[in-house]
Design a protein around this motif. Structure first.
Motif, mmCIF file in Angstrom:
data_model
loop_
_atom_site.group_PDB
_atom_site.id
_atom_site.type_symbol
_atom_site.label_atom_id
_atom_site.label_comp_id
_atom_site.label_asym_id
_atom_site.label_seq_id
_atom_site.Cartn_x
_atom_site.Cartn_y
_atom_site.Cartn_z
ATOM 1 N N ALA A 82 51.752 33.269 45.252
ATOM 2 C CA ALA A 82 51.044 32.891 44.021
ATOM 3 C C ALA A 82 49.551 33.203 44.141
ATOM 4 N N ASP A 83 48.976 32.982 45.334
ATOM 5 C CA ASP A 83 47.563 33.343 45.551
ATOM 6 C C ASP A 83 47.379 34.854 45.413
ATOM 7 N N GLY A 84 48.360 35.622 45.880
ATOM 8 C CA GLY A 84 48.278 37.078 45.781
ATOM 9 C C GLY A 84 48.326 37.557 44.339
ATOM 10 N N VAL A 85 49.154 36.903 43.534
ATOM 11 C CA VAL A 85 49.192 37.223 42.096
ATOM 12 C C VAL A 85 47.816 36.928 41.485
ATOM 13 N N MET A 86 47.267 35.760 41.854
ATOM 14 C CA MET A 86 45.969 35.337 41.310
ATOM 15 C C MET A 86 44.882 36.339 41.714
ATOM 16 N N GLU A 87 44.944 36.783 42.976
ATOM 17 C CA GLU A 87 43.951 37.749 43.460
ATOM 18 C C GLU A 87 44.045 39.067 42.685
ATOM 19 N N ALA A 88 45.274 39.514 42.410
ATOM 20 C CA ALA A 88 45.450 40.771 41.664
ATOM 21 C C ALA A 88 44.857 40.645 40.254
ATOM 22 N N ILE A 89 45.042 39.490 39.633
ATOM 23 C CA ILE A 89 44.466 39.276 38.294
ATOM 24 C C ILE A 89 42.939 39.297 38.382
ATOM 25 N N VAL A 90 42.405 38.590 39.379
ATOM 26 C CA VAL A 90 40.947 38.529 39.556
ATOM 27 C C VAL A 90 40.388 39.939 39.788
ATOM 28 N N LEU A 91 41.098 40.771 40.578
ATOM 29 C CA LEU A 91 40.610 42.125 40.856
ATOM 30 C C LEU A 91 40.559 42.974 39.578
ATOM 31 N N ILE A 92 41.540 42.783 38.699
ATOM 32 C CA ILE A 92 41.512 43.521 37.423
ATOM 33 C C ILE A 92 40.292 43.082 36.600
ATOM 34 N N ILE A 93 40.045 41.784 36.576
ATOM 35 C CA ILE A 93 38.885 41.278 35.819
ATOM 36 C C ILE A 93 37.580 41.803 36.437
ATOM 37 N N TYR A 94 37.519 41.831 37.780
ATOM 38 C CA TYR A 94 36.296 42.299 38.445
ATOM 39 C C TYR A 94 36.063 43.787 38.202
ATOM 40 N N GLU A 95 37.178 44.539 38.133
ATOM 41 C CA GLU A 95 37.055 45.978 37.818
ATOM 42 C C GLU A 95 36.329 46.134 36.476
ATOM 43 N N ARG A 96 36.710 45.303 35.511
ATOM 44 C CA ARG A 96 36.074 45.357 34.180
ATOM 45 C C ARG A 96 34.631 44.877 34.243
ATOM 46 N N ARG A 97 34.415 43.849 35.084
ATOM 47 C CA ARG A 97 33.108 43.195 35.078
ATOM 48 C C ARG A 97 32.054 43.997 35.840
ATOM 49 N N TRP A 98 32.499 44.616 36.948
ATOM 50 C CA TRP A 98 31.532 45.243 37.854
ATOM 51 C C TRP A 98 31.408 46.755 37.651
ATOM 52 N N ARG A 99 32.418 47.404 37.041
ATOM 53 C CA ARG A 99 32.364 48.868 36.888
ATOM 54 C C ARG A 99 32.164 49.243 35.425
ATOM 55 N N GLN A 100 31.285 50.232 35.206
ATOM 56 C CA GLN A 100 31.140 50.772 33.847
ATOM 57 C C GLN A 100 32.474 51.405 33.462
ATOM 58 N N GLU A 101 32.754 51.423 32.165
ATOM 59 C CA GLU A 101 34.055 51.878 31.681
ATOM 60 C C GLU A 101 34.426 53.266 32.230
ATOM 61 N N ALA A 102 33.478 54.183 32.247
ATOM 62 C CA ALA A 102 33.760 55.563 32.693
ATOM 63 C C ALA A 102 34.164 55.617 34.159
ATOM 64 N N LYS A 103 33.760 54.617 34.925
ATOM 65 C CA LYS A 103 34.036 54.638 36.373
ATOM 66 C C LYS A 103 35.281 53.848 36.746
ATOM 67 N N ARG A 104 35.927 53.253 35.764
ATOM 68 C CA ARG A 104 37.127 52.457 36.081
ATOM 69 C C ARG A 104 38.293 53.367 36.418
ATOM 70 N N GLU A 105 39.162 52.887 37.298
ATOM 71 C CA GLU A 105 40.281 53.697 37.771
ATOM 72 C C GLU A 105 41.591 53.093 37.244
ATOM 73 N N PRO A 106 42.221 53.707 36.241
ATOM 74 C CA PRO A 106 43.457 53.134 35.684
ATOM 75 C C PRO A 106 44.567 52.963 36.730
ATOM 76 N N ARG A 107 44.601 53.856 37.740
ATOM 77 C CA ARG A 107 45.652 53.715 38.770
ATOM 78 C C ARG A 107 45.463 52.451 39.582
ATOM 79 N N TRP A 108 44.209 52.068 39.796
ATOM 80 C CA TRP A 108 43.908 50.825 40.527
ATOM 81 C C TRP A 108 44.394 49.611 39.725
ATOM 82 N N THR A 109 44.107 49.640 38.423
ATOM 83 C CA THR A 109 44.545 48.537 37.557
ATOM 84 C C THR A 109 46.069 48.471 37.529
#
Ligand SMILES: N[C@@H](CCC(=O)N[C@@H](CS)C(=O)NCC(=O)O)C(=O)O
Length: 205
Positions: A97-124
């Motif tokens: 369950a912590d791992g699921v939570m971490e994966a969700i947090v990482l998706i949110i951080y991708e949005r928060r910390w990276r400009q849209e052009a630099k986001r990696e859809p494969r990572w998401t």
């Protein structure tokens, strides 16, 4: 005790639910911090600048959430942990369950910390697959005969609550077993509602 945490943070919510459920309310002083702009006192407690972080009455700084959860449970007389093999099975459920939570947090951080052009859809997509597989496994775990309230349930509830907050409950159609389970969890653990972030929708089956 001092708990460094934040109102929308799911890992914080896991521990904030546990402090309330296990009877530490009034003993734990919750201090909301912004991990992007940490102050010196928080960094002295946790150089990783991650929440939740608990300062015990002895002044020890405990993290991460699994360590804090185990500490609170031990202090309360092991209300939520089982013994023997069941203990380790419970630990693996919490890690799932912590791992699921971490994966969700990482998706949110991708949005928060990276400009849209630099986001990696494969990572998401990589993180989304973890969430889907993890929730499928959790759906099996919560209906196991004899499943009793345990720390992993608090992680799972926090993860699902965070999906509700950030992704408007899209998971509910795919995982109706978990939607029903969360409804029952919220009825059994009032701390779930008590720690709901104000922007989050309320629980529905
Ligand atoms: N494994 C950690 C994860 C905690 C975590 O990632 N917390 C987030 C907030 S929900 C955080 O502190 N993020 C700040 C950062 O990563 O710099 C735990 O179980 O406590």
């Amino acid at each position: 005790m001092i708990l460094y945490c934040a109102p929308a943070s799911p890992f914080s919510r896991k521990v904030r639910m546990l402090t309330r459920h296990l009877g530490f309310e009034g003993i734990v002083d919750e201090r909301f911090v912004d991990t992007a702009t940490p102050d010196a006192a928080f960094l002295a407690a946790n150089p990783l600048s991650k929440i939740p972080t608990l300062i015990t009455l002895q002044g020890d700084a405990l993290f991460d959430s699994a360590v804090i959860a185990a500490y609170l449970d031990a202090q309360s007389g092991h209300a939520l942990s089982q013994r023997g093999d069941a203990y380790f099975v419970g630990q693996a459920y919490e890690a799932l369950a912590d791992g699921v939570m971490e994966a969700i947090v990482l998706i949110i951080y991708e949005r928060r910390w990276r400009q849209e052009a630099k986001r990696e859809p494969r990572w998401t997509a990589h993180q989304e697959a973890k969430i889907t597989r993890g929730l499928a496994r959790a759906s099996q775990i919560v209906v196991r005969p004899g499943h009793r309230l345990q720390i992993g349930d608090f992680s799972l509830a926090a993860a699902l609550g965070y999906l509700d907050l950030r992704f408007e409950g899209a998971w509910r159609a795919t995982f109706p077993v978990l939607a029903g389970w969360l409804y029952d969890f919220a009825a059994q653990v009032p701390a779930f509602e008590a720690t709901r972030h104000r922007d989050s929708p309320s629980v529905a089956r």
